[in-house]
Scaffold this active site. Structure first.
Site, PDB file in Angstrom:
ATOM      1  CG  HIS A  44      -6.255   2.610   6.246  1.00 53.13           C
ATOM      2  ND1 HIS A  44      -6.473   1.338   5.773  1.00 53.13           N
ATOM      3  CD2 HIS A  44      -7.432   3.032   6.763  1.00 53.13           C
ATOM      4  CE1 HIS A  44      -7.731   0.999   6.004  1.00 53.13           C
ATOM      5  NE2 HIS A  44      -8.332   2.001   6.602  1.00 53.13           N
ATOM      6  NE  ARG A  73      -1.779   1.861   3.502  1.00 55.45           N
ATOM      7  CZ  ARG A  73      -1.639   1.757   4.821  1.00 55.45           C
ATOM      8  NH1 ARG A  73      -2.314   0.861   5.496  1.00 55.45           N
ATOM      9  NH2 ARG A  73      -0.834   2.581   5.472  1.00 55.45           N
ATOM     10  CE1 TYR A  76       1.143   2.427   8.699  1.00 57.87           C
ATOM     11  CE2 TYR A  76       0.066   4.116  10.023  1.00 57.87           C
ATOM     12  CZ  TYR A  76       0.131   3.365   8.873  1.00 57.87           C
ATOM     13  OH  TYR A  76      -0.807   3.555   7.890  1.00 57.87           O
TER      14      TYR A  76
HETATM   15  C1  LIG Z   1     -15.071  -5.487  11.209  1.00 56.64           C
HETATM   16  C2  LIG Z   1     -14.215  -4.285  11.050  1.00 56.64           C
HETATM   17  N1  LIG Z   1     -13.280  -4.011  11.974  1.00 56.64           N
HETATM   18  C3  LIG Z   1     -12.512  -2.910  11.852  1.00 56.64           C
HETATM   19  C4  LIG Z   1     -12.646  -2.075  10.788  1.00 56.64           C
HETATM   20  C5  LIG Z   1     -11.800  -0.822  10.672  1.00 56.64           C
HETATM   21  N2  LIG Z   1     -10.856  -0.993   9.553  1.00 56.64           N
HETATM   22  C6  LIG Z   1     -11.135  -0.523   8.332  1.00 56.64           C
HETATM   23  S1  LIG Z   1      -9.990  -0.960   7.223  1.00 56.64           S
HETATM   24  C7  LIG Z   1      -9.064  -1.747   8.384  1.00 56.64           C
HETATM   25  C8  LIG Z   1      -7.798  -2.394   7.997  1.00 56.64           C
HETATM   26  C9  LIG Z   1      -7.971  -3.398   6.922  1.00 56.64           C
HETATM   27  O1  LIG Z   1      -6.730  -3.880   6.526  1.00 56.64           O
HETATM   28  P1  LIG Z   1      -6.577  -4.928   5.380  1.00 56.64           P
HETATM   29  O2  LIG Z   1      -7.623  -5.967   5.465  1.00 56.64           O
HETATM   30  O3  LIG Z   1      -5.172  -5.414   5.397  1.00 56.64           O
HETATM   31  O4  LIG Z   1      -6.872  -4.131   4.038  1.00 56.64           O
HETATM   32  P2  LIG Z   1      -6.128  -2.825   3.466  1.00 56.64           P
HETATM   33  O5  LIG Z   1      -6.754  -1.644   4.104  1.00 56.64           O
HETATM   34  O6  LIG Z   1      -4.687  -2.948   3.782  1.00 56.64           O
HETATM   35  O7  LIG Z   1      -6.392  -2.814   2.011  1.00 56.64           O
HETATM   36  C10 LIG Z   1      -9.675  -1.665   9.631  1.00 56.64           C
HETATM   37  C11 LIG Z   1      -9.121  -2.231  10.866  1.00 56.64           C
HETATM   38  C12 LIG Z   1     -13.631  -2.406   9.844  1.00 56.64           C
HETATM   39  N3  LIG Z   1     -13.842  -1.638   8.760  1.00 56.64           N
HETATM   40  N4  LIG Z   1     -14.388  -3.496   9.990  1.00 56.64           N
END
Ligand SMILES: Cc1ncc(C[n+]2csc(CCOP(=O)(O)OP(=O)(O)O)c2C)c(N)n1
Lengths: 327, 367
Positions: free
Chosen positions: B262, B258, B271
């Site tokens: 985020h 990425r 981080y």
């Molecule tokens: C059930 C749930 N828990 C927490 C979140 C908050 N949240 C949104 S995106 C994210 C990180 C997701 O990371 P990843 O699956 O690695 O995907 P990326 O963002 O790196 O594409 C979090 C913790 C959420 N959207 N849904």
């Protein structure tokens, strides 16, 4: 005089966690991004640095795991403090909360009572749409075995969080994120607790009792001021604890005013206002001068573009106050 | 699985003759063109968000080879269950820009009536089911859709994306287990981009890879270089053929990065290091595909410049046009919860609209 400082709600919560971690070496903080990063809202900022990554740590992205693991840690005598990143994302953990955490004391005949506190930001007003805005308090208030606590400002946030951390029961601690930074105030820097289960009279009044909690309390303060301009004297009560709730304070107030309006962000049907209205009308029926009313979110998912229509506004609340007083 | 992720493109942009035919010259150029648009949008929309004209944005910068590689390997009617970082799939399917912008703005022309935050797309005509924020919830849907596709013999294959963080959710386990048990015509693609917000991949699993989980579900699994378009297409083709033949689901772990934050609410400098970012920048998927195109004698500087200029102009003009549309009508707030409006909601609506009509302070048009 004890020392005071001007803190917003995030800082007050951080201060409470810091002081509790200092006092109780069984306390651990776990959740998504709570470690090095200090939480997406920065509530756990600096705590991993201070207490180490065994006591303050990031978890895999799995709320059921976070709460389930915390229960196990609690059974072993630790004092887990969980952060769920948004209340909207607490539902993967719903089974662990409702069927495990809430019932452990009861079903074990008191042999086990895991002390798990779950903090989570909730509520609308931040352009968060369906999934960064919801107010799920009633799911938890409806579950025997849980305490549900909602602070409305930095003084309450610190005192109630410390009170909740000292308490032996599982607590769902809902933090109104819209006012995380906006609600600032001078608060004691020393350790203090506020009693759970006690409503707080924010403003004295004779014509009507207005009840709210969390961010809506601030909207209600505006509404009370608007109503005052129209010649109405509003008594405003911050409920603070939804489970158990302080019925006696509400009844005492309504016995004087004869009227009550409850305000919340969650949808109206089966919202917590329904409980308060039912209980107060039964206890204060002889004193009532008008139907007890609710101003709430609508029975729809929480919208994005039209959120200002969805959320109770000061104007909408004021209209209901006037209508109820003129009934 | 200690060998490196599957890779096809050489450092110089070359590829073995055996894999050259994976994508035609036209498809390579279409992908590069769409990637140019994707980057323009990432830049512009980020800017718009900073100017307060857009509520929220999440970039996919750095992950385009995975996203376009997946999109290019599917049939147009295969549903794509998006997580949220896969704008490229919409661009590959040529969903008109106004439809995308209207969703992002949440105006009256949004097919979903401005009900969801930006990025929560839904385009049934293009087989894009509705995106939702709680991560991982879409994965079992892909298992179910893929089962239905096999049962009804439609030949469709359901694809779901998630991040490596999301692969920790219970829904991930459920989805792969069900898909395996019921031999769903489904493909699950993990974009392993290193981070879930601030949380590094190492906190999500103690295993050496996520692809190894496939074995535990009794399904096929690959780990692939997610910045190598041809490698992604290669494993996707195999996975799709297997699924369409009723031979069951596949898990693909695409190793990527990425490059951006985020979301517009995040600052990654808190981080991770610049050195790490720089190392991944050298593996930029657009640059790697461009080298490959040049190796084939395609996409010269002129073509690239023309694509950039053309898209810039169209994006700016289309955005300006979409920003002029009004917000959805207030009454739409109360529609579509159930097929018909409940008596409770009807009463709430009528009381609210009546007050709004009386209130002098509103400049909102009330029906
Ligand atoms: C059930 C749930 N828990 C927490 C979140 C908050 N949240 C949104 S995106 C994210 C990180 C997701 O990371 P990843 O699956 O690695 O995907 P990326 O963002 O790196 O594409 C979090 C913790 C959420 N959207 N849904």
């Amino acid at each position: 005089m004890a020392e005071t400082g001007t803190l917003n709600m995030i800082q007050a919560l951080n201060d409470a966690l810091d002081q509790y971690m200092e006092r109780d070496e069984d306390a651990v903080i776990l959740g998504e991004d709570v470690g090095h990063f200090g939480g997406v809202f920065r509530v756990t900022n600096g705590l991993q640095e201070k207490y180490g990554s065994e006591r303050v740590f990031d978890t895999p992205l799995a709320e059921a795991g976070i709460v389930g693991m915390a229960i196990g840690m609690g059974l072993a005598g630790l004092r887990p403090i969980v952060e769920i990143q948004f209340a909207d994302f607490i539902f993967p953990a719903f089974d662990q909360i409702v069927n495990e955490l809430a019932k452990y004391r009861y079903r074990s005949g008191g042999q086990y009572a895991p002390r798990v506190l779950i903090r989570t930001p909730y509520g609308g007003g931040i352009r968060g749409g369906h999934y960064h805005s919801q107010s799920p308090e009633v799911y938890f208030a409806h579950t025997p075995g849980l305490r549900v606590v909602v602070p409305s400002g930095p003084y309450e946030a610190k005192g109630l969080l410390l009170g909740a951390l000292e308490c032996a029961d599982p607590v769902i601690f809902l933090e109104p994120k819209r006012i995380y930074r906006a609600a600032r105030g001078e608060i004691p820097l020393d350790y203090y607790t506020l009693p759970l289960e006690r409503a707080r009279v924010v403003r004295k009044g004779e014509d009507i009792t207005l009840v709210a909690w969390g961010a809506m309390l601030h909207t209600c303060q505006e509404a009370a001021a608007l109503a005052e301009g129209e010649g109405y004297d509003v008594e405003l009560i911050d409920l603070q604890s939804l489970a158990p709730y302080d019925l006696r304070s509400l009844v005492r107030s309504v016995e004087r005013t004869g009227r009550m309006v409850v305000v919340h962000e969650a949808p109206m049907t089966c919202g917590f206002g329904a409980e308060l209205v039912a209980a107060v009308q039964a206890a204060a029926f002889d004193c009532l001068k008008a139907p007890l009313q609710r101003v709430t979110g609508f029975d729809t998912p929480f919208p994005y573009t039209l959120e200002d229509h969805y959320l109770p506004s000061a104007e909408r609340i004021t209209r209901e106050l006037a209508r109820t007083i003129e009934y | 699985m200690t060998q490196p992720p599957f890779q096809i493109l050489g450092e110089d942009g070359s590829c073995p003759d055996s894999h050259r035919g994976l994508l035609s010259d036209d498809q390579i150029e279409k992908t590069l063109d769409a990637m140019v648009l994707n980057r323009i949008l990432d830049r512009r929309l980020l800017m718009l968000q900073r100017q307060g004209r857009l509520g929220f944005w999440m970039t996919s910068h750095g992950e385009e080879a995975t996203i376009f590689g997946v999109a290019a390997s599917l049939e147009p009617e295969d549903p794509i269950f998006l997580s949220y970082r896969e704008l490229g799939c919409l661009l590959w399917r040529e969903i008109p820009l106004p439809l995308i912008f209207n969703q992002l703005i949440g105006n009256s022309r949004d097919l979903c009536l401005g009900r969801q935050m930006p990025i929560h797309y839904c385009y049934r005509e293009w087989s894009i089911p509705s995106v939702s924020s709680p991560v991982g919830t879409q994965l079992p849907h892909a298992a179910g859709f893929g089962y239905a596709a096999r049962l009804r013999g439609t030949g469709r294959v359901a694809l779901a994306f998630c991040g490596e963080g999301t692969a920790s959710e219970g829904d991930f386990h459920t989805a792969l287990n069900f898909a395996g048990v019921f031999s769903s015509s489904s493909i699950f693609v993990i974009r392993n981009n290193g981070y879930a917000i601030s949380t590094p991949e190492s906190v999500q699993t103690a295993a050496e890879s996520l692809a190894v989980r496939a074995e535990g579900y009794g399904i096929a699994g690959y780990q692939v270089d997610g910045n190598d378009l041809l490698a992604v297409v290669n494993v996707m083709r195999e996975a799709r053929a297997r699924a369409a033949a009723g031979e069951g689901p596949t898990l693909i772990e695409a190793m990527t990065y990425r490059m951006g934050a985020h979301s517009t609410a995040d600052d990654p400098s808190a981080y991770r290091t610049e050195e790490e970012e720089a190392a991944w920048n050298r593996l930029d998927p657009y640059e790697r595909l461009k080298r490959h195109a040049r190796w084939r004698g395609l996409w010269d500087e002129e073509a690239e410049a023309a694509a950039q200029a053309g898209w810039e102009e169209r994006v700016v003009a289309t955005l300006a046009e979409c920003e002029r549309h009004p917000p959805p009508r207030v009454e739409t707030l109360f529609e579509g919860v159930l097929e018909t409006v409940s008596p409770q909601l009807e009463a709430q609506r009528d009381a609210y609209l009546a007050d709004l009509r009386r209130s002098s302070t509103t400049d909102i048009e009330v029906p």
